[in-house]
Design a protein around this motif. Structure first.
Motif, PDB file in Angstrom:
ATOM      1  N   ILE A  91     -29.415   3.029  24.169  1.00 12.66           N
ATOM      2  CA  ILE A  91     -28.193   2.599  24.846  1.00 12.66           C
ATOM      3  C   ILE A  91     -28.215   1.092  25.092  1.00 12.66           C
ATOM      4  CG2 ILE A  91     -26.901   2.767  27.014  1.00 12.66           C
ATOM      5  CD1 ILE A  91     -27.782   5.758  27.077  1.00 12.66           C
ATOM      6  N   ASP A  92     -29.366   0.579  25.552  1.00  9.21           N
ATOM      7  CA  ASP A  92     -29.474  -0.848  25.892  1.00  9.21           C
ATOM      8  C   ASP A  92     -29.512  -1.756  24.668  1.00  9.21           C
ATOM      9  OD1 ASP A  92     -29.456  -0.131  28.523  1.00  9.21           O
ATOM     10  OD2 ASP A  92     -31.618  -0.344  28.806  1.00  9.21           O
ATOM     11  N   ASP A  93     -30.256  -1.353  23.654  1.00 10.09           N
ATOM     12  CA  ASP A  93     -30.457  -2.224  22.485  1.00 10.09           C
ATOM     13  C   ASP A  93     -30.581  -1.359  21.239  1.00 10.09           C
ATOM     14  OD1 ASP A  93     -30.845  -4.483  20.957  1.00 10.09           O
ATOM     15  OD2 ASP A  93     -32.987  -4.612  21.417  1.00 10.09           O
ATOM     16  N   PHE A  94     -29.448  -0.952  20.680  1.00  5.73           N
ATOM     17  CA  PHE A  94     -29.428  -0.049  19.531  1.00  5.73           C
ATOM     18  C   PHE A  94     -29.975  -0.734  18.284  1.00  5.73           C
ATOM     19  CE2 PHE A  94     -27.518   1.757  15.744  1.00  5.73           C
ATOM     20  CZ  PHE A  94     -27.808   3.100  15.918  1.00  5.73           C
ATOM     21  N   SER A  95     -30.817   0.016  17.556  1.00  5.89           N
ATOM     22  CA  SER A  95     -31.269  -0.416  16.238  1.00  5.89           C
ATOM     23  C   SER A  95     -31.576   0.827  15.409  1.00  5.89           C
ATOM     24  CB  SER A  95     -32.497  -1.322  16.335  1.00  5.89           C
ATOM     25  OG  SER A  95     -33.633  -0.571  16.673  1.00  5.89           O
ATOM     26  N   ILE A  96     -31.564   0.653  14.110  1.00  7.70           N
ATOM     27  CA  ILE A  96     -31.843   1.770  13.206  1.00  7.70           C
ATOM     28  C   ILE A  96     -33.269   2.272  13.387  1.00  7.70           C
ATOM     29  CG2 ILE A  96     -32.025   2.427  10.768  1.00  7.70           C
ATOM     30  CD1 ILE A  96     -29.160   2.104  11.757  1.00  7.70           C
ATOM     31  N   ILE A  97     -34.200   1.370  13.620  1.00  7.74           N
ATOM     32  CA  ILE A  97     -35.597   1.772  13.818  1.00  7.74           C
ATOM     33  C   ILE A  97     -35.732   2.633  15.068  1.00  7.74           C
ATOM     34  CG2 ILE A  97     -37.911   0.909  14.351  1.00  7.74           C
ATOM     35  CD1 ILE A  97     -37.285  -1.455  12.519  1.00  7.74           C
ATOM     36  N   ARG A  98     -35.105   2.215  16.161  1.00 10.44           N
ATOM     37  CA  ARG A  98     -35.159   3.012  17.396  1.00 10.44           C
ATOM     38  C   ARG A  98     -34.500   4.368  17.211  1.00 10.44           C
ATOM     39  NH1 ARG A  98     -34.310  -2.149  20.742  1.00 10.44           N
ATOM     40  NH2 ARG A  98     -36.417  -2.481  21.504  1.00 10.44           N
ATOM     41  N   LEU A  99     -33.389   4.398  16.504  1.00  7.71           N
ATOM     42  CA  LEU A  99     -32.702   5.656  16.241  1.00  7.71           C
ATOM     43  C   LEU A  99     -33.576   6.576  15.400  1.00  7.71           C
ATOM     44  CD1 LEU A  99     -30.148   7.387  16.492  1.00  7.71           C
ATOM     45  CD2 LEU A  99     -29.317   6.261  14.404  1.00  7.71           C
ATOM     46  N   THR A 100     -34.235   6.035  14.399  1.00  6.92           N
ATOM     47  CA  THR A 100     -35.120   6.828  13.552  1.00  6.92           C
ATOM     48  C   THR A 100     -36.284   7.401  14.348  1.00  6.92           C
ATOM     49  OG1 THR A 100     -34.553   5.413  11.673  1.00  6.92           O
ATOM     50  CG2 THR A 100     -36.525   6.773  11.457  1.00  6.92           C
ATOM     51  N   ILE A 101     -36.904   6.593  15.192  1.00  6.42           N
ATOM     52  CA  ILE A 101     -38.015   7.060  16.021  1.00  6.42           C
ATOM     53  C   ILE A 101     -37.534   8.153  16.968  1.00  6.42           C
ATOM     54  CG2 ILE A 101     -39.600   6.383  17.874  1.00  6.42           C
ATOM     55  CD1 ILE A 101     -39.825   3.668  16.433  1.00  6.42           C
ATOM     56  N   PHE A 102     -36.366   7.957  17.572  1.00  7.36           N
ATOM     57  CA  PHE A 102     -35.826   8.965  18.477  1.00  7.36           C
ATOM     58  C   PHE A 102     -35.567  10.285  17.743  1.00  7.36           C
ATOM     59  CE2 PHE A 102     -32.052  11.077  20.276  1.00  7.36           C
ATOM     60  CZ  PHE A 102     -32.603  11.479  21.479  1.00  7.36           C
ATOM     61  N   ILE A 103     -34.962  10.213  16.576  1.00 10.55           N
ATOM     62  CA  ILE A 103     -34.661  11.429  15.812  1.00 10.55           C
ATOM     63  C   ILE A 103     -35.949  12.148  15.419  1.00 10.55           C
ATOM     64  CG2 ILE A 103     -33.733  12.277  13.612  1.00 10.55           C
ATOM     65  CD1 ILE A 103     -31.501  10.145  13.938  1.00 10.55           C
ATOM     66  N   LEU A 104     -36.958  11.401  14.991  1.00 13.92           N
ATOM     67  CA  LEU A 104     -38.237  12.027  14.625  1.00 13.92           C
ATOM     68  C   LEU A 104     -38.891  12.696  15.828  1.00 13.92           C
ATOM     69  CD1 LEU A 104     -39.735   9.363  12.205  1.00 13.92           C
ATOM     70  CD2 LEU A 104     -38.912  11.642  11.615  1.00 13.92           C
ATOM     71  N   ASN A 105     -38.927  12.011  16.962  1.00 14.45           N
ATOM     72  CA  ASN A 105     -39.518  12.596  18.165  1.00 14.45           C
ATOM     73  C   ASN A 105     -38.735  13.810  18.642  1.00 14.45           C
ATOM     74  OD1 ASN A 105     -41.661  10.852  18.269  1.00 14.45           O
ATOM     75  ND2 ASN A 105     -40.728   9.483  19.751  1.00 14.45           N
ATOM     76  N   LEU A 106     -37.416  13.745  18.565  1.00 12.06           N
ATOM     77  CA  LEU A 106     -36.590  14.881  18.956  1.00 12.06           C
ATOM     78  C   LEU A 106     -36.815  16.063  18.015  1.00 12.06           C
ATOM     79  CD1 LEU A 106     -34.462  15.795  21.000  1.00 12.06           C
ATOM     80  CD2 LEU A 106     -32.719  14.987  19.410  1.00 12.06           C
ATOM     81  N   ALA A 107     -36.955  15.789  16.728  1.00 10.29           N
ATOM     82  CA  ALA A 107     -37.213  16.855  15.756  1.00 10.29           C
ATOM     83  C   ALA A 107     -38.556  17.534  16.035  1.00 10.29           C
ATOM     84  CB  ALA A 107     -37.180  16.297  14.338  1.00 10.29           C
ATOM     85  N   VAL A 108     -39.576  16.741  16.355  1.00 12.23           N
ATOM     86  CA  VAL A 108     -40.891  17.325  16.693  1.00 12.23           C
ATOM     87  C   VAL A 108     -40.775  18.161  17.953  1.00 12.23           C
ATOM     88  CG1 VAL A 108     -43.226  16.746  17.473  1.00 12.23           C
ATOM     89  CG2 VAL A 108     -42.239  15.540  15.530  1.00 12.23           C
ATOM     90  N   PHE A 109     -40.067  17.663  18.947  1.00 15.61           N
ATOM     91  CA  PHE A 109     -39.893  18.407  20.198  1.00 15.61           C
ATOM     92  C   PHE A 109     -39.181  19.741  19.963  1.00 15.61           C
ATOM     93  CE2 PHE A 109     -37.474  19.221  24.159  1.00 15.61           C
ATOM     94  CZ  PHE A 109     -38.557  19.407  25.011  1.00 15.61           C
ATOM     95  N   VAL A 110     -38.081  19.705  19.217  1.00 14.43           N
ATOM     96  CA  VAL A 110     -37.333  20.939  18.926  1.00 14.43           C
ATOM     97  C   VAL A 110     -38.195  21.907  18.119  1.00 14.43           C
ATOM     98  CG1 VAL A 110     -35.344  21.859  17.656  1.00 14.43           C
ATOM     99  CG2 VAL A 110     -35.069  19.862  19.121  1.00 14.43           C
ATOM    100  N   PHE A 111     -38.931  21.388  17.140  1.00 15.11           N
ATOM    101  CA  PHE A 111     -39.827  22.223  16.342  1.00 15.11           C
ATOM    102  C   PHE A 111     -40.848  22.925  17.227  1.00 15.11           C
ATOM    103  CE2 PHE A 111     -43.930  22.619  14.162  1.00 15.11           C
ATOM    104  CZ  PHE A 111     -43.583  23.519  13.152  1.00 15.11           C
ATOM    105  N   LEU A 112     -41.434  22.189  18.176  1.00 13.12           N
ATOM    106  CA  LEU A 112     -42.432  22.776  19.062  1.00 13.12           C
ATOM    107  C   LEU A 112     -41.825  23.831  19.978  1.00 13.12           C
ATOM    108  CD1 LEU A 112     -44.480  19.596  19.992  1.00 13.12           C
ATOM    109  CD2 LEU A 112     -45.199  21.485  18.524  1.00 13.12           C
ATOM    110  N   ILE A 113     -40.612  23.620  20.449  1.00 14.94           N
ATOM    111  CA  ILE A 113     -39.960  24.614  21.303  1.00 14.94           C
ATOM    112  C   ILE A 113     -39.662  25.895  20.521  1.00 14.94           C
ATOM    113  CG2 ILE A 113     -37.814  25.140  22.530  1.00 14.94           C
ATOM    114  CD1 ILE A 113     -37.900  22.400  23.714  1.00 14.94           C
ATOM    115  N   ILE A 114     -39.129  25.711  19.307  1.00 14.18           N
ATOM    116  CA  ILE A 114     -38.792  26.878  18.479  1.00 14.18           C
ATOM    117  C   ILE A 114     -40.044  27.667  18.126  1.00 14.18           C
ATOM    118  CG2 ILE A 114     -37.934  27.575  16.206  1.00 14.18           C
ATOM    119  CD1 ILE A 114     -35.920  25.271  16.447  1.00 14.18           C
ATOM    120  N   ARG A 115     -41.097  26.950  17.826  1.00 16.61           N
ATOM    121  CA  ARG A 115     -42.347  27.595  17.419  1.00 16.61           C
ATOM    122  C   ARG A 115     -43.011  28.228  18.602  1.00 16.61           C
ATOM    123  NH1 ARG A 115     -47.505  25.035  14.531  1.00 16.61           N
ATOM    124  NH2 ARG A 115     -48.418  26.992  13.972  1.00 16.61           N
TER     125      ARG A 115
END
Length: 115
Positions: A91-115
């Motif tokens: 929100i404060d300082d958008f960048s593609i790198i930050r978005l990519t890191i967030f999406i990867l971390n969110l994907a790992v989190f969702v994967f762990l919850i589902i599993r």
């Protein structure tokens, strides 16, 4: 990195200047700009939090090796802890790198919850 940087702040600044002269602007801007703009107490605090976080990761790894239930819960928590901070950074300082890191971390989190 943060523990090293607050102890070697002058060397880090010199290295950044050399790379700026050589035209490696992206390396300095993406990696070192936040460190060079931070004050020493902030860097010490980041170093301490990083040490605690790393220690918890090691404890979790040992627990996962021994297939302990608590380690799965702790690992899920450690993956979830940076998510609110990453949202704030997006929100404060958008960048593609930050978005990519967030999406990867969110994907790992969702994967762990589902599993």
């Amino acid at each position: 990195m943060s523990a090293w940087s607050w102890r070697n702040f002058d060397n880090l600044a010199t290295w950044a200047e050399i790379n700026l002269i050589n035209g490696e602007f992206q390396t300095v801007e993406l990696i070192l700009k936040p460190i060079l703009n931070a004050d020493i107490p902030s860097l010490k605090l980041v170093a301490r939090y990083t040490a605690v976080y790393g220690s918890l990761i090691i404890i979790t790894l040992v627990g996962l090796c021994y297939e302990k239930v608590w380690s799965k819960i702790l690992f899920l928590g450690l993956v979830a802890v940076p998510l609110p901070l990453e949202i704030k950074e997006l929100i404060d300082d958008f960048s593609i790198i930050r978005l990519t890191i967030f999406i990867l971390n969110l994907a790992v989190f969702v994967f762990l919850i589902i599993r």
